[in-house]
Write a protein that holds these residues in place. Structure first.
Motif, short mmCIF file in Angstrom:
data_model
loop_
_atom_site.label_atom_id
_atom_site.label_comp_id
_atom_site.label_asym_id
_atom_site.label_seq_id
_atom_site.Cartn_x
_atom_site.Cartn_y
_atom_site.Cartn_z
N CYS A 129 -58.02 -11.16 21.73
CA CYS A 129 -57.76 -9.72 21.60
C CYS A 129 -56.43 -9.35 22.25
O CYS A 129 -55.65 -8.54 21.71
N VAL A 130 -56.15 -9.93 23.41
CA VAL A 130 -54.88 -9.67 24.09
C VAL A 130 -53.72 -10.22 23.25
O VAL A 130 -52.68 -9.55 23.07
N GLN A 131 -53.86 -11.43 22.72
CA GLN A 131 -52.81 -12.00 21.89
C GLN A 131 -52.55 -11.16 20.64
O GLN A 131 -51.40 -10.99 20.22
N GLU A 132 -53.62 -10.62 20.07
CA GLU A 132 -53.44 -9.79 18.88
C GLU A 132 -52.75 -8.47 19.23
O GLU A 132 -51.91 -7.97 18.46
N ALA A 133 -53.07 -7.91 20.39
CA ALA A 133 -52.36 -6.71 20.83
C ALA A 133 -50.88 -7.01 21.03
O ALA A 133 -50.01 -6.18 20.70
N LEU A 134 -50.56 -8.20 21.53
CA LEU A 134 -49.17 -8.59 21.73
C LEU A 134 -48.48 -8.92 20.41
O LEU A 134 -47.26 -8.79 20.30
N ARG A 135 -49.23 -9.38 19.43
CA ARG A 135 -48.63 -9.57 18.10
C ARG A 135 -48.22 -8.23 17.51
O ARG A 135 -47.12 -8.08 16.97
N LEU A 136 -49.11 -7.26 17.62
CA LEU A 136 -48.83 -5.94 17.06
C LEU A 136 -47.78 -5.19 17.86
O LEU A 136 -46.94 -4.48 17.29
N TYR A 137 -47.81 -5.37 19.19
CA TYR A 137 -46.91 -4.63 20.08
C TYR A 137 -46.34 -5.58 21.12
O TYR A 137 -46.73 -5.56 22.29
N PRO A 138 -45.41 -6.45 20.72
CA PRO A 138 -44.89 -7.46 21.64
C PRO A 138 -44.07 -6.85 22.77
O PRO A 138 -43.40 -5.83 22.59
N ILE A 139 -44.13 -7.50 23.91
CA ILE A 139 -43.31 -7.09 25.05
C ILE A 139 -41.83 -7.29 24.73
O ILE A 139 -40.98 -6.48 25.08
N VAL A 140 -41.52 -8.39 24.05
CA VAL A 140 -40.13 -8.70 23.67
C VAL A 140 -40.07 -8.68 22.14
O VAL A 140 -40.44 -9.67 21.49
N PRO A 141 -39.61 -7.59 21.53
CA PRO A 141 -39.61 -7.50 20.07
C PRO A 141 -38.52 -8.30 19.39
O PRO A 141 -38.61 -8.57 18.19
N ASP A 142 -37.48 -8.68 20.13
CA ASP A 142 -36.38 -9.48 19.58
C ASP A 142 -36.09 -10.65 20.51
O ASP A 142 -36.03 -10.47 21.73
N LEU A 143 -35.88 -11.84 19.94
CA LEU A 143 -35.40 -12.98 20.70
C LEU A 143 -33.92 -13.19 20.38
O LEU A 143 -33.54 -13.27 19.21
N VAL A 144 -33.11 -13.25 21.42
CA VAL A 144 -31.67 -13.47 21.25
C VAL A 144 -31.27 -14.70 22.05
O VAL A 144 -31.57 -14.80 23.24
N ARG A 145 -30.62 -15.64 21.39
CA ARG A 145 -30.12 -16.85 22.04
C ARG A 145 -28.63 -16.98 21.74
O ARG A 145 -28.10 -16.30 20.85
N VAL A 146 -27.97 -17.89 22.43
CA VAL A 146 -26.56 -18.15 22.19
C VAL A 146 -26.37 -19.66 22.06
O VAL A 146 -26.94 -20.43 22.83
N THR A 147 -25.59 -20.09 21.07
CA THR A 147 -25.39 -21.52 20.86
C THR A 147 -24.38 -22.06 21.86
O THR A 147 -23.38 -21.43 22.17
N ARG A 148 -24.68 -23.27 22.38
CA ARG A 148 -23.76 -23.95 23.30
C ARG A 148 -23.01 -25.07 22.59
O ARG A 148 -22.21 -25.77 23.21
N ALA A 149 -23.26 -25.26 21.32
CA ALA A 149 -22.57 -26.25 20.51
C ALA A 149 -22.55 -25.74 19.08
O ALA A 149 -23.23 -24.77 18.74
N GLU A 150 -21.77 -26.37 18.24
CA GLU A 150 -21.74 -25.98 16.83
C GLU A 150 -23.12 -26.23 16.21
O GLU A 150 -23.76 -27.24 16.47
N THR A 151 -23.59 -25.27 15.43
CA THR A 151 -24.87 -25.43 14.73
C THR A 151 -24.65 -25.18 13.24
O THR A 151 -23.66 -24.57 12.84
#
Length: 489
Positions: free
Chosen positions: A356-378
Motif C-alpha cells: 500500500c505504501v509503495q502504491e502511494a509512492l507510485r501515484l505520488y512519488p517523493i522524487v517525481p524526476d530523476l536527473v543524472r549527469v554523464t561522466r563519459a561519452e554515452t
C-alpha cells in the motif's frame, strides 16, 4: 579497377548507413516544456515542498499539463530521447522504456547522481553526503551508507528497537477522532531523530528548525549567494550538534552504526565523514509523514483494501517470530544494487501494508524526476552525447503512463505483491540499479509500521479531500490538506 561485369568498385560498394541524428525540441516545444514541467518543478521546491504552491498546482491540474507535454514529445519524436532546453542548460529527456532500462543499467561512474543543479541545492544540506560525491570517495561513502542502512536486507538489524519507538510515538498520535498532517509530521520528525541520533535528540526542535531552514534555502540552488553563505554557517552549527548526539547515541541508532563502522576509524575517516550522511537520513525519514497520510487517505477511499490492511495490522507480531531483525534468516547476500531481489525473498514484514505504501509512492512519488549527469561519452539510439550531458527521467509520468502501466491512475497495491515487481523499471519509487535508494527497506518499514500502528484499534472512516475510488485519482494530492477521521473498533 573493374570486376568481371565491368562495374567499378565505386558502384559496387555498399551504400553507407545514415548517421542517426539527435532529436531536438523545437522552440514551441521548449517553451511548453519549460512552462508545464521544469519551471513548475523549480517553483514547487526540489528539496522542501512549498505547500501553497503545491495546493495551487493541484487545483489547476498542473500534473496533467506536464503529462500532456511529455506525451506530445514522445509522439512527435517517435519515443527517441529528446534534447530540451531546461532552466539551466540542455536536458536529454528519456521517454521510452528501453532507454529507461538502460538508464538504470549504466554504472554510477558513467551516469552520476550529482547533477549540477542537484549538487547546488544538496551541498547546503548534506555537503559530505553520498549524492554530493563522485569517484572513489562516493563509492566508499556509499559502501558505509549501505552497511548502516542494511540496504540488502528487508529487515534492518535494529528493527525491534525502531518498532518500539514508533509504537511509543503513535500512542499519543491517535488519541481523538481526527488525524492531520501537522501532528503526523511532528511525530515522524521525533521518530526520525530517535532512529538516527538517539533519545537525547528526540525533542530537539531547534535542530529540526535548522534543518528545515537549510532545505528551504536549498530550493534556491545557491542563486541567493548571501543567503547561501549564511546557510553554510548554519549547516556547520547543525553538523556540530549532530556530532554531539552521535557521540552519545544508543548502539542501535544509525549514527552509532556509522561511527562504529570500520571505515570511520580508517586513515581517510575525516574525508569520509561517516556521520555526515545523517543529514540525508533525517531528510529522507521526514518524507514518511506525507506518505503515510496519503496511504491512509487512499485506504479510506478503498474499503476492501483497508479491511485487508486492518487484518494484517491486527495480526501484527504473530508473523514476526524468528524474524526480529537479528536472525540469520533476515540476511541477504547481495549489496544494495541487488536489493531489488530482496522483496521477493518472502522476509519483508507487513507485505500488504508495504505494498500500500509503495502504491502511494507510485501515484505520488517523493522524487517525481530523476536527473543524472554523464561522466563519459554515452550513446543513446546511436547518437553520441558528450560527458557532462544532463539526463532526465520523468518518473511520475512513466509510473502513471496508461500506455505502459495497467490501472495507471488507480490505487492497486496488489501489483507490488506479484513476483518481480521490485525489478519492474516502469515503477521506480526508489529508483533501480546502482542509484537505487539504499534506505528503501528502512523507509518502507517505518511507513508500514506507522500505518499499522494507526490502524490497530482504529478504522479510517472518512478523509479530506474526498477521493473517488471508481475514477482516476488526482495527479497531485497535497498532503498538507489531508484530514483523516478515525473510529475506534
Amino acid at each position: 579497377m573493374t570486376d568481371m561485369t565491368g562495374r567499378s568498385d565505386a558502384t559496387t560498394a555498399a551504400p553507407s548507413l545514415p548517421v542517426p541524428r539527435p532529436a531536438r525540441a523545437g522552440r514551441a516545444e521548449t517553451v511548453r516544456f519549460a512552462a508545464t514541467h521544469t519551471l513548475p518543478a523549480f517553483v514547487r521546491g526540489a528539496f522542501h515542498l512549498r505547500t501553497r504552491i503545491v495546493a495551487a498546482y493541484s487545483a489547476l491540474g498542473q500534473q496533467s499539463w506536464s503529462a500532456a507535454t511529455l506525451r506530445a514529445l514522445r509522439a512527435r519524436h517517435g519515443g527517441a530521447p529528446v534534447e530540451v532546453r531546461g532552466l539551466s542548460g540542455r536536458l536529454l529527456v528519456l521517454l521510452d522504456q528501453r532507454d529507461i532500462r538502460r538508464f538504470y543499467e549504466l554504472p554510477v561512474r558513467t551516469l552520476a547522481m550529482d547533477a549540477p543543479d542537484k549538487h547546488k541545492g544538496l551541498s547546503l544540506v548534506e555537503p559530505t553526503g553520498v549524492i554530493c560525491s563522485h569517484g572513489d570517495l562516493r563509492e566508499e561513502r556509499r559502501r558505509v551508507n549501505d552497511d548502516v542502512l542494511a540496504a540488502g536486507r528487508p529487515v534492518h538489524p535494529s528493527c525491534r528497537e525502531f518498532r518500539s519507538l514508533i509504537a511509543e510515538e503513535v500512542s499519543a498520535l491517535v488519541r481523538g477522532g481526527e488525524l492531520d498532517l501537522p501532528r503526523l509530521r511532528h511525530a515522524v520528525s521525533r521518530i526520525g531523530r530517535r532512529m538516527v541520533l538517539g533519545e537525547a535528540a528526540s525533542g530537539d526542535e531547534e535542530l529540526a528548525g535548522w534543518l528545515l531552514a537549510l532545505r528551504e534555502e536549498a530550493n534556491w540552488m545557491r542563486m541567493r549567494q548571501g543567503r547561501a553563505a549564511a546557510a553554510e554557517a548554519l549547516y556547520a552549527r547543525a553538523a556540530a550538534r549532530v556530532e554531539e548526539y552521535a557521540a552519545q547515541a544508543e548502539p542501535h541508532t544509525l549514527a552509532a552504526l556509522a561511527r562504529s563502522h570500520p571505515a570511520a576509524a580508517g586513515p581517510d575517516a575525516a574525508a569520509l565523514d561517516a556521520v555526515g550522511q545523517a543529514h540525508h537520513w533525517l531528510l529522507a525519514l521526514d518524507t514518511v509523514g506525507p506518505t503515510v497520510a496519503r496511504t491512509l487517505l487512499l485506504l479510506a477511499a478503498h474499503p476492501a483494501e483497508q479491511e485487508a490492511a486492518l487484518a494484517e495490522a491486527d495480526a501484527g507480531d504473530s508473523g514476526r517470530a524468528g524474524n526480529s531483525g537479528d536472525s540469520e534468516d533476515s540476511e541477504d547476500s547481495g549489496d544494495s544494487e541487488d536489493s531489488e531481489d530482496s522483496e521477493d525473498s518472502g522476509h519483508a514484514e507487513l507485505p500488504r501494508l508495504r505494498a500500500c505504501v509503495q502504491e502511494a509512492l507510485r501515484l505520488y512519488p517523493i522524487v517525481p524526476d530523476l536527473v543524472r549527469v554523464t561522466r563519459a561519452e554515452t550513446v543513446w539510439r546511436g547518437v553520441h552525447y558528450p560527458a557532462g550531458t544532463a539526463v532526465l527521467v520523468p518518473v511520475l509520468f512513466h509510473q502513471r503512463d496508461p500506455e505502459h502501466v495497467p490501472a495507471a491512475h488507480q490505487f492497486a497495491p496488489g501489483r507490488w505483491l506479484r513476483p518481480g515487481a521490485a525489478r519492474d523499471t516502469r515503477l521506480a519509487p526508489f529508483s533501480h540499479g546502482g542509484g537505487r535508494c539504499p534506505g528503501e527497506h528502512l523507509g518502507l518499514l517505518m511507513a508500514a509500521e506507522l500505518t499499522a500502528a494507526v490502524l490497530r484499534g482504529n478504522r479510517v472512516t472518512g478523509g479530506r479531500p474526498v477521493l473517488d475510488p471508481a475514477g482516476p485519482l488526482p495527479g497531485i494530492l497535497p498532503s498538507a490538506g489531508i484530514r483523516l477521521t478515525l473510529t475506534g473498533r
